[in-house]
Every structure is written in C-alpha cells, then in structure tokens.
Design an enzyme around this catalytic site. Sequence first.
Site, PDB file in Angstrom:
ATOM      1  N   ARG A 165     -36.862 -15.948   3.779  1.00 43.85           N
ATOM      2  CA  ARG A 165     -36.268 -14.936   2.888  1.00 43.85           C
ATOM      3  C   ARG A 165     -36.856 -13.569   3.231  1.00 43.85           C
ATOM      4  O   ARG A 165     -38.060 -13.367   3.140  1.00 43.85           O
ATOM      5  CB  ARG A 165     -36.506 -15.245   1.408  1.00 43.85           C
ATOM      6  CG  ARG A 165     -35.897 -14.148   0.519  1.00 43.85           C
ATOM      7  CD  ARG A 165     -35.655 -14.564  -0.923  1.00 43.85           C
ATOM      8  NE  ARG A 165     -36.859 -14.652  -1.719  1.00 43.85           N
ATOM      9  CZ  ARG A 165     -36.865 -14.799  -3.048  1.00 43.85           C
ATOM     10  NH1 ARG A 165     -35.720 -14.891  -3.719  1.00 43.85           N
ATOM     11  NH2 ARG A 165     -38.007 -14.900  -3.705  1.00 43.85           N
ATOM     12  N   ASP A 446     -43.204 -15.030 -10.177  1.00 41.50           N
ATOM     13  CA  ASP A 446     -43.048 -14.020  -9.137  1.00 41.50           C
ATOM     14  C   ASP A 446     -42.517 -12.756  -9.807  1.00 41.50           C
ATOM     15  O   ASP A 446     -42.520 -12.633 -11.031  1.00 41.50           O
ATOM     16  CB  ASP A 446     -42.189 -14.515  -7.963  1.00 41.50           C
ATOM     17  CG  ASP A 446     -40.706 -14.629  -8.295  1.00 41.50           C
ATOM     18  OD1 ASP A 446     -40.290 -14.266  -9.419  1.00 41.50           O
ATOM     19  OD2 ASP A 446     -39.945 -15.086  -7.424  1.00 41.50           O
TER      20      ASP A 446
END
Length: 532
Positions: A165, A446
Amino acid sequence: MTQPTITEEIIFNQQLTEKEKQILTPDAVAFLNDLVSTFTDQRNDLLAERVKVQQDIDNGNLPDFISETASIRNSDWKIRGIPADLQDRRVEITGPVERKMVINALNANVKVFMADFEDSLAPSWDKVIEGQINLRDAINGTITWTNENGKIYQLKPNPAVLICRVRGLHLPEKHATWRGEAIPGSLFDFALYFFHNAQTLLAKGSGPYFYLPKTQSWQEAAWWSEVFSYTEDRFSLPRGTIKATLLIETLPAVFQMDEIIHAMRDHIVGLNCGRWDYIFSYIKTLKNHPDRVLPDRQSVTMDKPFLSAYSRLLIKTCHRRGAFAMGGMAAFIPSKDSERNEWVLNKVKADKEMEATNGHDGTWIAHPGLADTVMEVFDKALGGNQNQLAITRQQDAPVTAEQLLEPCPGARTEEGMRANIRVAVQYIEAWISGNGCVPIYGLMEDAATAEISRTSIWQWIHHEKTLSTGQPVTKDLFRQMLAEEMLVIQEELGEQRFSQGRFDEAARLMEQITTSDELIDFLTLAGYRLLA
C-alpha cells in the site's frame, strides 16, 4: 557564453548513506524522476479538483451518482482478469513495513499481507527507506530479524502473497524535491517498490500488486491506470501486469465505484471497504451539514444504515464486474486474559460473519492472533470456493444516494468525547515519534481512528451540538477536557513514559486541529512537519 542546460531532476535533501544507496540506485532514481516529471502536474490538478468538489458540497450540494457516466454504470463489461495467486484472499493481514512485522505477517495463517507505507506507518525518512529494504529482502527470501534475546525470525515456506500500500495522492515525500516542491509520496513508494521487485515477483509466479488509498474520484483512478500503463510500457511488460486493489474509503468515491473500476479495468482486481477512513470522510465531506453530524464513534458500527448500504453496494458493483469486494478491518488485539480474549474473538467473529454473509470475498485483520478465528468464518462461508464472486446481490433493491448519506442515530456522550481525546492524543504522540501503528485500549489503531476522533469533536463544536447531559460542546469545554484527559493519560502510562514522550506537542497539535475554524484535511499533513 551559452548557459548550460539544466535538466529538471529530483533533489534529495538527505545525505545518502549506504542504506539509502541500496534503494536509491541511479537506475531506480531515473525511473522515479521519469514518473515525477510525467505525472506530478496531473496529480496537482487532481488535488485542486478535490478542493472544488468540497466547496460545492460545503455550499449545500450533497454528493450523488454522476448522470454523465450513467452509460458506464448501465452497460455490461468486466475487468481484464485476476492473477492466480490473488484468486483467494479470504483473510488479509495489514501492518507497517517494519522488519519483524513483515516476517510475522507473511508467516501468519492468512492469504495476503498488505505491507503499508500509508496509515499505519509514520513516514520518517528512515522508516520509508528501511521499509523498501525490508520488502525487497522479503521478496528475495533473505529477510531475517534477531531480537535482543537472540531469537531469530525468518520466513516459513509458502508465505502470504505481498501487496504494497503506497501513500495517498495528498501526501508528500519532503526529503525529495522536484522544481523546489516535495514530490508525491505515492510515486516515491510505487516507483521504488516496483523497480526493485517486479521482475523477482513475476519470476516467482506473482506480480507487482498494490493497494491504493484515499481515492476520491474516477479521474484519480484513471491517473493511476496511466501511471501503471506507462510503467509497463517502459519495462516492456504486457498490459495488466501491475494489479491494484483500490480502497473505497472516501464518501465521494462511493458514488463512483463503477466508474473507478472502469477507469482501471486493465489493472484493477477489487475494491475494499476502508470503513474507518470512510466514517472519517463522511464527517469531513459533510462538515457543513448540521443534519449529518455523527454520534459517539463507538456507536457508528457497520450495521448502521449508511454503512450497511455502502458495504452492500460495493459487493454488488464489484461482483458484477468480476472484481473482488474486500471487507473491512478488525482492529481488535487478542488479550492474555482468557475472559477478555473470548469477548474479543466473539466480537470479531460476529463482524466477519456479517461480512461473509453479505458476500465479501475476504477481510482484514490487524493481528496474527485473529487469523484462525477469521479464517474459520470465511472457510465456512466459501465452502470449496476461492472467493464469492458468484454472489451478485442482483436481487437487492438499488442502493440510493439517500441511503448512503442517511444520518446516523446515537448519543453524544461526555464519556465518548473524553475517549476520543485520549485515543487521538496517544495516537498523535506515537505518530510524531515515528510509530504509526499503536495498540491503544485493546485496539490496533492507525491514523483513521485519530482522524475520526478529532473530526467528530470538531464537528460537534462547529455545529454547537450538546452532549446527552445537555451541556453544549464548545472550544472551552474541549480545552478543559483535554487538560483533564492529559492527566488521565499520564496516570495510565506512568510518569516515566509520559515525561519521555512528546505528549505536550501532541496535545498542542490536537488542540490546533480540533479548534481551528476551518477543518484541517489530514492530521498526517499537519503532523508531518514534526516528523524527522
């Protein structure tokens, strides 16, 4: 005397050590330079377009499906295809590109590891460069890590499939400049990962696979498709060699899923329900709409109408086009306390059963300790199949714009507001200290969680909402609670950890981004200047 011609090249404002030189080789930098000089202007135009779209929504126009692209939505077409090693993605683990994490994730009982340069990585220069080295070593099969007690970690046979990612379009890489501006972090991550690993991956029967975050429009997806096609041509690879799964984690993008898949049909293999960021985007996109204010974060769950509609529409859209529909994140962390652990596993199981029953082809976890539980859920749902592409949901009534935008009921509590403050401050402190993936109160957090936490309070202040006690939410109330919750954090963590950390800076940043008159787009942009 003629002036020497100056070719516009990327300038690194770091001294390149032997470590950097492994990754920033002359040929790799030449490729990065090609991408940056070819695609940065378009990327800047796309970011400017985001601002225009947001202004239109701020002025009262709600997002909707695009009438001009109805022919794409209404006609029958399919994506180019899905490689063999991506056909089964029933459980995917995510995490930052740190060396021990990479090994443990690839060894977990999962099908895919999404190695993350984005929301779970605080992109300090060292972390970004080391991340590229770690992924290269993992793909070459040479990665090892030794802890302080001498225990050696290494890859088992048949590790999970690796997907990288990259950073979102909005994020810069400030250590490299072109025309005096920081280059796009997305191109930095993509170029170096592709350059160092594509041939090795293809030789192993895999390929250069990517997750693309924070997309807001089909034009942004088309930009990525051009980047991929340009790269394939430059390295004489067949069209469609590079594959991507795109996260639908912004509210504008949910109205353009067919168009996004169509724009990337040569390269796309699926969409993913990035649900935490999607909630953040719902707040941010509808920030001027007082009737769309969300309640406590804890009560905004996937069974709420606006989130259920999003999940079902994503599955229906993807499967019609032969693309995967990936489920969202289970952020829970297993507990050493057996009673608490049983509660955690039951919560995760119920969430994943809902996704599997809806027709998702796979789902995300943040901790290897959840892998067996979630694998069992999807094994049962899939039977002997590798995925659930056969579940079309064509019998569903059409999902409407009204359903996707439906206000979410629920209370705004003092407890919820205080919890948001504690979580956001602790996450910001970790992030500016270089750690983007943090266990807080039993969840692996996150950036998305901190984003929801601070934008939610901003929204309550901005629209002069009251708590369930009747108390108005004001900037002064927030500042009072922030001061009080800092003492709670200090007590919970202990004096030593607190005084050695960067909690004062984190609290200042939290106050700045929560009490500003204009909503600040991303805390990671505001925090990046505090990061090495």
